[in-house]
Design an enzyme around this catalytic site. Structure first.
Site, PDB file in Angstrom:
ATOM      1  N   THR A  76       0.749  -1.040   0.048  1.00 34.60           N
ATOM      2  CA  THR A  76       0.102  -0.022  -0.030  1.00 34.60           C
ATOM      3  C   THR A  76       0.865   1.293   0.103  1.00 34.60           C
ATOM      4  OG1 THR A  76      -1.892  -0.984   1.035  1.00 34.60           O
ATOM      5  CG2 THR A  76      -1.584   1.197   1.293  1.00 34.60           C
ATOM      6  N   CYS A 337     -16.829  -4.136   3.016  1.00 41.88           N
ATOM      7  CA  CYS A 337     -17.862  -3.646   3.790  1.00 41.88           C
ATOM      8  C   CYS A 337     -17.742  -2.222   4.190  1.00 41.88           C
ATOM      9  CB  CYS A 337     -18.127  -4.702   5.063  1.00 41.88           C
ATOM     10  SG  CYS A 337     -19.584  -4.270   6.040  1.00 41.88           S
TER      11      CYS A 337
END
Length: 401
Positions: A76, A337
């Protein structure tokens, strides 16, 4: 009378693999000694030597030069540094460079920083290139965008292999388009490194991201492989470490562990890939034997060897996930989610899957430690699990009740 817990079958290796024994063995001595690699005394010089030996090993196994390997905290950070850093450097050199071009199936580690650049910079523009039904980039659309706006594009980023459906992109062709027009091309190769052949120099890329824990190294360590002639501005400042691109004391033990894992993965790549791919195909046979099931992504050599991604009609992925977990089988869904509301995968939607199909998807990801028994455990329960999920009435075959 108590019952023994069910032994788990771990099939979420795309999220994180168990550390290879060789990586653990390499890290333990490095963890046991003091020494900052920037210090000039004996302990510091020893730490620096281990760090640079790790850098050289990573470079050799990626077809890069040691000076091109910039250690980071993981994939990341590497993606963020590549996107924001190259964009800022190119924009500073030429204010016209305001476009960032990515594929529609990028990991959020690329998608989110690209979107943030557009949100934070008034005239910045994000261009998203579509994919086909198997997740392959539309190369003609990419070339058309580059031909039309070459002077405005700061950076192109296309992942080497997709983390959800396993599609391996024609990255050499993408890099060639960028080189033809003098545009740096970055690739998120987090899922590719250690699983398929990756040659940084041979690919023609300007930058490439990797993460140690995806191929059996430790978590919390990764690298951005950045060409020496590619301009990039740092995101983290403070000490001039890592070519003045990523300040902060390096994690020597992590670098050593990642290098050891990559060396083993690369040395055994052909055998491991063939073995894992055979077990993946065995798993596909089990999964596709269930009525109303479809495979997502290509079913040939252009797929990651350990990736099996399927959609089950009439099911919610989260329900399937929990039912399988109760059986000791650990995998992942193709959804995220947000604020407690399940969202369909942007990757699957970009590939043209209907919303209901995308929401009923699972990813099983295998490694060299996966056995035939593990695969057959899934085959033994998947039919019942799908039947129970459908009977639960969360989703009907015709849509929501």
């Amino acid at each position: 009378m108590s019952t023994a817990p069910v032994e788990s079958v771990y099939l979420d290796n795309a999220a994180s693999m168990a550390m290879r024994p060789e990586a653990v063995a390499a890290m333990v001595p490095a963890l046991a000694v003091a020494g900052n690699p920037s210090s000039l005394h004996r302990a510091g010089r020893s730490a620096r030597r281990h760090l640079e030996e790790a850098r050289e090993s990573v470079a050799v196994n990626l077809g890069a030069r040691p000076s091109e390997v910039v250690f980071t905290s993981g994939g990341t950070e590497s993606d963020n540094l590549a996107l924001a850093g190259i964009f800022a450097a190119r924009r500073r050199e030429d204010p016209r460079r305001r476009r960032v071009v990515i594929s529609a199936v990028e990991h959020h580690a690329v998608l989110d920083p690209a979107q943030a650049l557009v949100a934070d910079i008034d005239d910045a523009e994000l261009v998203v290139i579509g994919v086909d039904a198997d997740g392959f980039l539309d190369l003609d659309a990419l070339r058309g965008e580059v031909e039309q706006n070459a002077e405005d594009i700061a950076v192109i980023s296309v992942m080497w292999a997709n983390n959800e459906v396993g599609t391996v992109q024609p990255i050499d062709d993408v890099a060639a388009i960028g080189r033809e027009y003098g545009i740096p091309v970055h690739s998120d190769a987090v899922q590719a490194v250690g699983h398929i052949p990756v040659d940084f120099t041979g690919s023609g890329l300007a930058a490439l991201s990797l993460a140690g824990h995806k191929f059996g190294g430790p978590q919390g360590i990764g690298a951005l492989v950045l060409g020496r002639d590619v301009t990039c501005r740092p995101l983290v400042r403070g000490g001039g470490h890592e070519r003045d691109l990523r300040s902060g004391t390096q994690t020597v033990a992590g670098a050593v562990g990642m290098a050891a894992a990559l060396a083993v993965a690369t040395a055994n790549l052909e055998l491991e890939s063939a073995t894992v791919a055979a077990r993946r195909d065995r798993l596909f046979e089990h999964l596709l034997a269930v009525a109303g099931t479809r495979a997502n992504g290509p079913r040939d050599s252009r797929r990651l060897p350990g990736n099996a991604h399927v959609s089950f009609d009439g099911c919610e992925g989260d329900s399937l996930l929990m039912l399988l977990d109760a059986q000791g089988i650990e995998c992942s869904t193709g959804s995220a989610c947000t604020a407690g509301v399940a969202q369909a995968s942007h990757v699957l939607l970009a590939m043209g899957l209907p919303m209901a199909t995308a929401r009923g998807s699972l990813r099983f990801s295998l490694s060299q430690t996966t056995t035939d028994d593990d695969v057959d455990r899934v085959g033994g329960v998947i039919g019942d699990v799908v039947a129970r999920a459908r009977a639960a009435g969360l989703v009907t075959l015709g849509g929501r009740p």
